[in-house]
Design a protein around this motif. Structure first.
Motif, short mmCIF file in Angstrom:
data_model
loop_
_atom_site.label_atom_id
_atom_site.label_comp_id
_atom_site.label_asym_id
_atom_site.label_seq_id
_atom_site.Cartn_x
_atom_site.Cartn_y
_atom_site.Cartn_z
N TYR A 129 0.82 -1.20 0.00
CA TYR A 129 0.00 0.00 0.00
C TYR A 129 0.86 1.26 0.00
CZ TYR A 129 -2.25 4.11 1.64
OH TYR A 129 -2.64 5.43 1.75
N ALA A 133 1.03 4.20 -2.75
CA ALA A 133 0.58 5.54 -2.39
C ALA A 133 1.67 6.58 -2.63
CB ALA A 133 0.15 5.56 -0.92
N ASP A 147 -6.55 1.45 0.43
CA ASP A 147 -6.50 1.45 1.88
C ASP A 147 -7.89 1.10 2.42
OD1 ASP A 147 -8.04 3.77 1.57
OD2 ASP A 147 -6.94 4.86 3.13
N ASN A 149 -10.24 2.97 3.71
CA ASN A 149 -11.30 3.87 3.25
C ASN A 149 -11.71 3.57 1.82
OD1 ASN A 149 -11.61 5.54 5.61
ND2 ASN A 149 -9.62 6.42 5.15
N ILE A 150 -10.74 3.33 0.96
CA ILE A 150 -11.05 3.02 -0.44
C ILE A 150 -11.79 1.70 -0.54
CG2 ILE A 150 -9.98 2.36 -2.64
CD1 ILE A 150 -7.89 4.54 -2.16
N ASN A 191 -7.62 8.26 -6.81
CA ASN A 191 -7.19 7.59 -5.58
C ASN A 191 -7.37 8.49 -4.37
OD1 ASN A 191 -6.32 5.01 -6.51
ND2 ASN A 191 -4.40 5.88 -7.25
N MET A 195 -10.32 7.99 -1.35
CA MET A 195 -9.82 7.87 0.02
C MET A 195 -10.46 8.93 0.91
SD MET A 195 -5.82 7.87 1.23
CE MET A 195 -5.40 6.71 -0.08
N GLU A 196 -10.56 10.15 0.42
CA GLU A 196 -11.18 11.23 1.19
C GLU A 196 -12.67 10.97 1.39
OE1 GLU A 196 -10.28 15.41 2.64
OE2 GLU A 196 -9.43 13.39 2.65
#
Length: 319
Positions: A129, A133, A147, A149-150, A191, A195-196
């Protein structure tokens, strides 16, 4: 679930646009997202953010980059200083790994953070990861970044389930790869945006679906928001060996000299001498009322993990 049967090219392009547009309007202003942030700053942020919220990472990241603005600056200091500045972020072995990565970057890459997934993955303490990233966010490369969240956004939006499986699966990686835009720059934005979205809106416990830019395309909402197939287990803290280890580490971070073993087992007043600058964390350790066996396990574990060492009959951070 493959993208092909359920999302045609136009539908996928619509998802890309809506999520990245939302991100452009609402993204948090974080220093490691700044265009002027160095690859070293991005790498440090990715290691610190593992299992640690942004609000706790931000001040430590800023202090870390102020003291060690590049890998050579960190590599030139003892590993124990990295552990000391790590403070209370938790999982302090990450500090040792960052120090080891800095040493490797200086030794093998002339002090410059390498820019490819393969080179990054070869650094100590850098997993798949983190390598993806950093390659994406520091160097603009098209990498499949996945991650927690994704994974959660993909699970709800595409697969229609409340939570992803407890462990990352090959099918999840295939799905993430299929969802990734073809263009390098667009893939980086995608990405970061997904994630956000997972961090701020599509959260684990109470998702804010009303604020979601793709709620009308969400397979989980369309399915009636079915409950998860399992209940995530939180990690215990109070009374655990981890809590005792953390309290011992607080003593070692504060101490200017090696801490005698008896200081961990007895109250300072009972020892007949004042502790060397460690009164507050030592008192906190004794308030835990842990037994001698648990304390000895914590000390032995710190030695085994390289987070402490014996010197002149006492314990200290690694030199």
């Amino acid at each position: 679930m493959p993208v092909g049967p359920s999302l045609n090219r136009d539908a996928l392009a619509s998802l890309h646009a809506r999520i990245t547009d939302w991100f452009a309007e609402t993204a948090r202003d974080l220093p490691w997202r700044d265009a002027g942030c160095s690859p070293w700053g991005v790498l440090v942020s990715e290691i610190m953010l593992q299992q640690t919220p942004v609000v706790r990472v931000l001040p430590v990241w800023q202090e870390w980059l102020s003291r060690w603005p590049n890998p050579a600056a960190l590599a030139g200091e003892p590993a124990g200083e990295a552990v000391r500045l790590w403070g209370r972020l938790g999982y302090p072995r990450r500090a040792l790994r960052l120090h080891a990565a800095a040493v490797a970057i200086v030794r093998d890459h002339g002090g410059t953070v390498p820019g490819t997934y393969t080179e990054l993955l070869a650094l100590p303490g850098v997993g798949s990861y983190t390598a993806a990233a950093v390659a994406a966010f520091a160097f603009g490369r098209r990498e499949t970044v996945v991650d927690t969240n994704i994974r959660r956004v993909h699970a709800r939006l595409i697969s229609g389930v409340a939570l992803p499986s407890p462990s990352l699966t090959a099918s999840e990686m295939r799905l993430a790869a299929e969802l990734l835009p073809d263009d390098d720059g667009a893939s980086v934005h995608w990405n970061a945006a997904v994630m956000e979205l997972g961090a701020l809106v599509c959260t684990a416990r109470v998702p804010k679906c009303a604020a979601c830019p793709v709620r009308n395309s969400c397979a989980w909402i369309a399915a009636g928001e079915p409950p998860p197939s399992y209940i995530p287990k939180g990690q215990a803290w109070h009374g655990t060996d981890r809590q005792v280890r953390g309290a011992v580490m607080a003593v070692l971070r504060t101490a200017e000299n090696p801490v005698p073993p008896e200081m961990f087992h007895q109250e300072p007043a009972d020892l007949g001498f004042a502790p060397d600058g460690v009164a507050v964390p030592l008192s906190a350790l004794h308030r835990l009322n842990c037994g001698p066996e648990q304390l000895d396990r914590a000390l032995a574990g710190l030695l085994t993990d390289g987070l402490a060492e014996l010197h002149q009959g006492g314990y200290r951070l690694p030199a």
